[in-house]
Scaffold this motif. Structure first.
Motif, PDB file in Angstrom:
ATOM      1  N   MET A  47       0.822  -1.428  -0.122  1.00 45.56           N
ATOM      2  CA  MET A  47       0.005   0.070   0.053  1.00 45.56           C
ATOM      3  C   MET A  47       0.978   1.155  -0.081  1.00 45.56           C
ATOM      4  SD  MET A  47      -3.208   1.187   0.329  1.00 45.56           S
ATOM      5  CE  MET A  47      -4.303  -0.386   0.668  1.00 45.56           C
ATOM      6  N   SER A  48       0.714   2.042  -1.037  1.00 42.97           N
ATOM      7  CA  SER A  48       1.526   3.405  -1.069  1.00 42.97           C
ATOM      8  C   SER A  48       0.996   4.375  -0.115  1.00 42.97           C
ATOM      9  CB  SER A  48       1.600   3.809  -2.588  1.00 42.97           C
ATOM     10  OG  SER A  48       0.263   4.268  -2.685  1.00 42.97           O
ATOM     11  N   GLN A  49       1.919   5.401   0.323  1.00 45.72           N
ATOM     12  CA  GLN A  49       1.394   6.603   0.700  1.00 45.72           C
ATOM     13  C   GLN A  49       0.101   7.260   0.113  1.00 45.72           C
ATOM     14  OE1 GLN A  49       4.530   9.498   1.394  1.00 45.72           O
ATOM     15  NE2 GLN A  49       3.268  10.509   2.888  1.00 45.72           N
ATOM     16  N   GLU A  50       0.445   7.425  -1.041  1.00 41.37           N
ATOM     17  CA  GLU A  50      -0.772   8.254  -1.642  1.00 41.37           C
ATOM     18  C   GLU A  50      -2.016   7.368  -1.790  1.00 41.37           C
ATOM     19  OE1 GLU A  50       2.267   7.450  -3.031  1.00 41.37           O
ATOM     20  OE2 GLU A  50       2.909   9.465  -3.010  1.00 41.37           O
ATOM     21  N   LEU A  51      -2.198   6.146  -1.827  1.00 40.87           N
ATOM     22  CA  LEU A  51      -3.306   5.292  -1.824  1.00 40.87           C
ATOM     23  C   LEU A  51      -3.815   5.436  -0.314  1.00 40.87           C
ATOM     24  CD1 LEU A  51      -5.043   3.534  -3.585  1.00 40.87           C
ATOM     25  CD2 LEU A  51      -3.799   1.639  -3.198  1.00 40.87           C
ATOM     26  N   THR A  52      -2.864   5.229   0.417  1.00 38.27           N
ATOM     27  CA  THR A  52      -3.554   5.180   1.987  1.00 38.27           C
ATOM     28  C   THR A  52      -4.236   6.611   2.235  1.00 38.27           C
ATOM     29  OG1 THR A  52      -1.546   3.925   2.634  1.00 38.27           O
ATOM     30  CG2 THR A  52      -2.914   5.120   4.441  1.00 38.27           C
ATOM     31  N   VAL A  71       6.536   1.682   6.198  1.00 39.04           N
ATOM     32  CA  VAL A  71       6.226   0.285   5.339  1.00 39.04           C
ATOM     33  C   VAL A  71       5.766  -0.766   6.437  1.00 39.04           C
ATOM     34  CG1 VAL A  71       8.448  -0.797   5.278  1.00 39.04           C
ATOM     35  CG2 VAL A  71       6.806  -1.176   3.451  1.00 39.04           C
ATOM     36  N   GLN A  72       6.182  -0.673   7.641  1.00 36.62           N
ATOM     37  CA  GLN A  72       5.799  -1.781   8.742  1.00 36.62           C
ATOM     38  C   GLN A  72       4.331  -1.477   9.284  1.00 36.62           C
ATOM     39  OE1 GLN A  72       8.192   0.979   9.803  1.00 36.62           O
ATOM     40  NE2 GLN A  72       7.680   1.410  11.861  1.00 36.62           N
ATOM     41  N   TYR A  73       3.823  -0.457   8.621  1.00 33.73           N
ATOM     42  CA  TYR A  73       2.276  -0.278   8.989  1.00 33.73           C
ATOM     43  C   TYR A  73       1.452  -0.712   7.936  1.00 33.73           C
ATOM     44  CZ  TYR A  73       3.860   2.126  13.083  1.00 33.73           C
ATOM     45  OH  TYR A  73       4.422   2.493  14.559  1.00 33.73           O
ATOM     46  N   THR A  74       1.878  -1.353   6.940  1.00 33.09           N
ATOM     47  CA  THR A  74       1.199  -1.597   5.810  1.00 33.09           C
ATOM     48  C   THR A  74       0.038  -2.482   6.274  1.00 33.09           C
ATOM     49  OG1 THR A  74       3.077  -1.401   4.403  1.00 33.09           O
ATOM     50  CG2 THR A  74       1.103  -2.949   3.460  1.00 33.09           C
ATOM     51  N   THR A 133      -1.365  -2.914   9.047  1.00 33.35           N
ATOM     52  CA  THR A 133      -2.197  -2.058   9.804  1.00 33.35           C
ATOM     53  C   THR A 133      -3.258  -1.331   8.923  1.00 33.35           C
ATOM     54  OG1 THR A 133      -0.815  -1.848  11.444  1.00 33.35           O
ATOM     55  CG2 THR A 133      -2.687  -0.130  11.526  1.00 33.35           C
ATOM     56  N   ILE A 134      -2.546  -0.719   7.867  1.00 31.25           N
ATOM     57  CA  ILE A 134      -3.489  -0.076   6.809  1.00 31.25           C
ATOM     58  C   ILE A 134      -4.595  -0.851   6.268  1.00 31.25           C
ATOM     59  CG2 ILE A 134      -3.334   1.262   4.624  1.00 31.25           C
ATOM     60  CD1 ILE A 134      -0.601   2.411   5.934  1.00 31.25           C
ATOM     61  N   TYR A 135      -4.239  -2.111   5.883  1.00 31.28           N
ATOM     62  CA  TYR A 135      -5.270  -2.963   5.290  1.00 31.28           C
ATOM     63  C   TYR A 135      -6.177  -3.306   6.247  1.00 31.28           C
ATOM     64  CZ  TYR A 135      -2.024  -3.698   1.194  1.00 31.28           C
ATOM     65  OH  TYR A 135      -1.437  -3.601   0.181  1.00 31.28           O
ATOM     66  N   CYS A 136      -5.868  -3.563   7.532  1.00 30.02           N
ATOM     67  CA  CYS A 136      -6.984  -4.136   8.484  1.00 30.02           C
ATOM     68  C   CYS A 136      -7.700  -2.795   8.631  1.00 30.02           C
ATOM     69  CB  CYS A 136      -6.130  -4.498   9.968  1.00 30.02           C
ATOM     70  SG  CYS A 136      -5.144  -6.088   9.948  1.00 30.02           S
ATOM     71  N   PHE A 137      -7.384  -1.809   8.612  1.00 29.51           N
ATOM     72  CA  PHE A 137      -8.529  -0.705   8.772  1.00 29.51           C
ATOM     73  C   PHE A 137      -9.413  -0.285   7.602  1.00 29.51           C
ATOM     74  CE2 PHE A 137      -5.722   1.780  12.189  1.00 29.51           C
ATOM     75  CZ  PHE A 137      -6.068   0.766  13.175  1.00 29.51           C
TER      76      PHE A 137
END
Length: 122
Positions: A1-6, A63-66, A68-72
Motif C-alpha cells: 500500500m502506497s502513501q498516496e493510496l492510503t 512500510v511496517q504499518y502496511t 495495519t492500513i489493510y486491517c483498517f
C-alpha cells in the motif's frame, strides 16, 4: 500500500462518513427508530475514527504499518458498511440478516490493526 493510496482511502472514507452522517441525521431521522439511528451513528463514528487514523498513517507513511492500513480499510468495509446495510434494510422491511455476522469480523480487523500498531512500536 502506497502513501498516496492510503491518504486517498482516508479521504474517501472521511468524505463518506460526513455524507452518511448527514444522511442519517437528516434524511433518515424520521424513518429510523432511535435504536437504528444510534447503530447507524456508530458505523459513521468508527468509519471517521479510522479514516483519521489512515490519514495519519498515510501522512507519516512507514512500510511496517502496511498490514495495519489493510486491517483498517477492511475493517471499515466490514464493520461500518455492514451496519449501514443492516439498519437500512431493517428500516425498509427487508432486514439482511446475513450482514449480522460480518459486523464483528470488521471489529476484529479494527482490533488487529490497533494490535499491529502496538506490536510495531514496542
Amino acid at each position: 500500500m502506497s502513501q498516496e493510496l492510503t491518504i486517498g482511502f482516508a479521504a474517501l472514507f472521511g468524505m463518506l462518513a460526513i455524507i452518511f452522517g448527514a444522511f442519517g441525521a437528516h434524511a433518515l431521522k424520521k424513518k429510523l427508530t432511535t435504536e437504528q439511528l444510534a447503530s447507524f451513528e456508530t458505523g459513521v463514528k468508527y468509519q471517521m475514527y479510522h479514516a483519521i487514523v489512515l490519514l495519519v498513517l498515510g501522512s507519516t507513511y512507514q512500510v511496517q504499518y502496511t498490514n495495519t492500513i489493510y486491517c483498517f480499510i477492511v475493517g471499515i468495509f466490514l464493520f461500518s458498511f455492514s451496519i449501514y446495510g443492516l439498519v437500512l434494510s431493517d428500516a425498509f422491511g427487508k432486514k439482511l440478516k446475513v450482514l449480522g455476522p460480518i459486523t464483528p469480523i470488521g471489529g476484529l480487523f479494527f482490533v488487529a490493526g490497533w494490535l499491529l500498531i502496538f506490536v510495531n512500536t514496542i
